[in-house]
Design an enzyme around this catalytic site. Structure first.
Site, PDB file in Angstrom:
ATOM      1  N   SER A   1      -2.211   2.515   3.898  1.00 13.46           N
ATOM      2  CA  SER A   1      -2.099   1.154   4.417  1.00 13.46           C
ATOM      3  C   SER A   1      -2.955   0.945   5.656  1.00 13.46           C
ATOM      4  O   SER A   1      -2.922   1.735   6.597  1.00 13.46           O
ATOM      5  CB  SER A   1      -0.652   0.833   4.781  1.00 13.46           C
ATOM      6  OG  SER A   1      -0.603  -0.379   5.517  1.00 13.46           O
TER       7      SER A   1
ATOM      8  N   HIS B   1      -3.840 -11.305   4.762  1.00  9.63           N
ATOM      9  CA  HIS B   1      -4.115 -10.025   5.411  1.00  9.63           C
ATOM     10  C   HIS B   1      -5.534 -10.024   5.994  1.00  9.63           C
ATOM     11  O   HIS B   1      -6.524 -10.073   5.268  1.00  9.63           O
ATOM     12  CB  HIS B   1      -3.961  -8.889   4.383  1.00  9.63           C
ATOM     13  CG  HIS B   1      -4.199  -7.510   4.939  1.00  9.63           C
ATOM     14  ND1 HIS B   1      -3.187  -6.583   5.104  1.00  9.63           N
ATOM     15  CD2 HIS B   1      -5.335  -6.899   5.357  1.00  9.63           C
ATOM     16  CE1 HIS B   1      -3.695  -5.462   5.606  1.00  9.63           C
ATOM     17  NE2 HIS B   1      -5.002  -5.633   5.760  1.00  9.63           N
TER      18      HIS B   1
ATOM     19  N   GLU C   1      -4.821 -11.172  -1.281  1.00  9.90           N
ATOM     20  CA  GLU C   1      -3.847 -11.325  -0.192  1.00  9.90           C
ATOM     21  C   GLU C   1      -4.416 -12.303   0.830  1.00  9.90           C
ATOM     22  O   GLU C   1      -5.068 -11.886   1.795  1.00  9.90           O
ATOM     23  CB  GLU C   1      -3.548  -9.977   0.483  1.00  9.90           C
ATOM     24  CG  GLU C   1      -2.693  -9.047  -0.355  1.00  9.90           C
ATOM     25  CD  GLU C   1      -2.060  -7.922   0.467  1.00  9.90           C
ATOM     26  OE1 GLU C   1      -2.351  -7.808   1.671  1.00  9.90           O
ATOM     27  OE2 GLU C   1      -1.274  -7.161  -0.127  1.00  9.90           O
TER      28      GLU C   1
ATOM     29  N   ASP D   1      -1.014  -9.511   9.142  1.00  6.84           N
ATOM     30  CA  ASP D   1      -0.694 -10.522   8.137  1.00  6.84           C
ATOM     31  C   ASP D   1      -0.350 -11.783   8.909  1.00  6.84           C
ATOM     32  O   ASP D   1       0.551 -11.767   9.760  1.00  6.84           O
ATOM     33  CB  ASP D   1       0.509 -10.090   7.286  1.00  6.84           C
ATOM     34  CG  ASP D   1       0.203  -8.853   6.446  1.00  6.84           C
ATOM     35  OD1 ASP D   1      -0.990  -8.584   6.210  1.00  6.84           O
ATOM     36  OD2 ASP D   1       1.159  -8.171   6.031  1.00  6.84           O
TER      37      ASP D   1
ATOM     38  N   ALA E   1       0.835  -1.205   0.000  1.00  2.04           N
ATOM     39  CA  ALA E   1       0.000   0.000   0.000  1.00  2.04           C
ATOM     40  C   ALA E   1       0.869   1.255   0.000  1.00  2.04           C
ATOM     41  O   ALA E   1       1.904   1.301   0.672  1.00  2.04           O
ATOM     42  CB  ALA E   1      -0.908  -0.012   1.207  1.00  2.04           C
TER      43      ALA E   1
HETATM   44 ZN   LIG Z   1      -1.154  -6.769   5.272  1.00  2.00          ZN
END
Ligand SMILES: [Zn+2]
Length: 266
Positions: free
Chosen positions: A180, A240, A237, A189, A175
């Site tokens: 972010s 995340h 992702e 994460d 990001a």
């Molecule tokens: Zn992340």
């Protein structure tokens, strides 16, 4: 046995009848009154529930508006909507924002204290299922995000990309500083110890499969699902996770939507 006179018998039957009639009358009246009261109570309760729902919906609308317009204030405030703060490329977070209280989850990482317990429970329950995973990234300040972004961009430049192309390429997986979610302290994460790469195949591990199925129970969502990059602006992702609160997490998961779609109704 004494014979009752006809007259006395008639009077007795009559009185019994009157007595019975009175009792029945009172009973009927009572039952009828109770039915009316019950019905009124039911109507009042229904009306009350309806008003409560309207109130909650209005409250949610206010929170959703704050979530996009005032994410830093919302995050810092006492309002219930703090967990809904939307941070993405279109809605950056104030670069000076710092969570009021951080909880260390290991020697290097921390999260906003308000999600620490839910995160811990999710990790503990996963471990109890025999899964092996850990948080590889949690709260990241604006400055730290800038470092990560610049390092990744430099890698692309070193591979022969022009700065502009390197920037575009970096944006796909990191990001842009200020956009972010890691700066909120509400995102983590998580990766499997069996497969520690941050790519699509991470999603095939038992750990991610379990997390994707159960994270909503702890108030988390898989923030960047497959095939939603056009909405979130971020590629798939499968590591995340973002805390949004149990209610929102449930709805988002049930409907198969993203936080953007939940808040902006896209
Ligand atoms: Zn992340």
């Amino acid at each position: 046995m004494r014979h009752e006179s006809k007259r006395a018998r008639v009077r007795r039957i009559l009185l019994t009848g009157v007595g019975f009639g009175l009792t029945a009358g009172v009973l009927v009246t009572f039952v009828a009154a109770k039915a009316v009261i019950d019905r009124q109570m039911k109507e009042l309760t229904a009306k009350n529930t309806e008003l409560q729902q309207q109130n909650e919906e209005l409250q949610l609308q206010v929170e959703k508006t704050d979530a996009v317009e005032n994410s830093a204030e919302l995050l810092a405030g006492d309002s219930d909507g703090w967990s809904l703060a939307l941070v993405n490329e279109s809605y950056p977070l104030d670069t000076s924002y710092e969570p009021a209280q951080l909880t260390q989850i290991d020697s290097e990482r921390s999260v906003d204290s308000r999600i620490a317990e839910s995160l811990q429970k999710m990790m503990d329950d996963g471990a109890a299922e025999g899964l092996s995973m850990y948080v590889t990234s949690a709260y990241r300040s604006y400055d730290r995000q800038r470092e990560v972004f610049n390092t990744t961009m430099q890698d692309w430049i070193n591979q022969g990309y022009t700065p502009l192309n390197a920037y575009e390429e970096t944006k796909k997986s990191v990001a842009v500083p200020g956009t972010s979610e890691h700066a909120t302290g509400l995102a983590v994460d998580i990766i499997s110890t069996e497969y520690e790469e941050l790519d699509d195949r991470q999603g095939d591990t038992d750990e991610q499969k379990w997390l994707m199925e159960h994270c909503w129970e702890y108030g988390f969502i898989l923030r960047y699902p497959e095939n939603k990059a056009d909405v979130t602006g971020i590629i798939y992702e499968p590591w995340h996770y973002r805390y949004v609160g149990e209610e929102a997490a449930k709805e988002i998961t049930e409907k198969g939507i993203t936080l953007e779609e939940y808040i902006l109704g896209q």
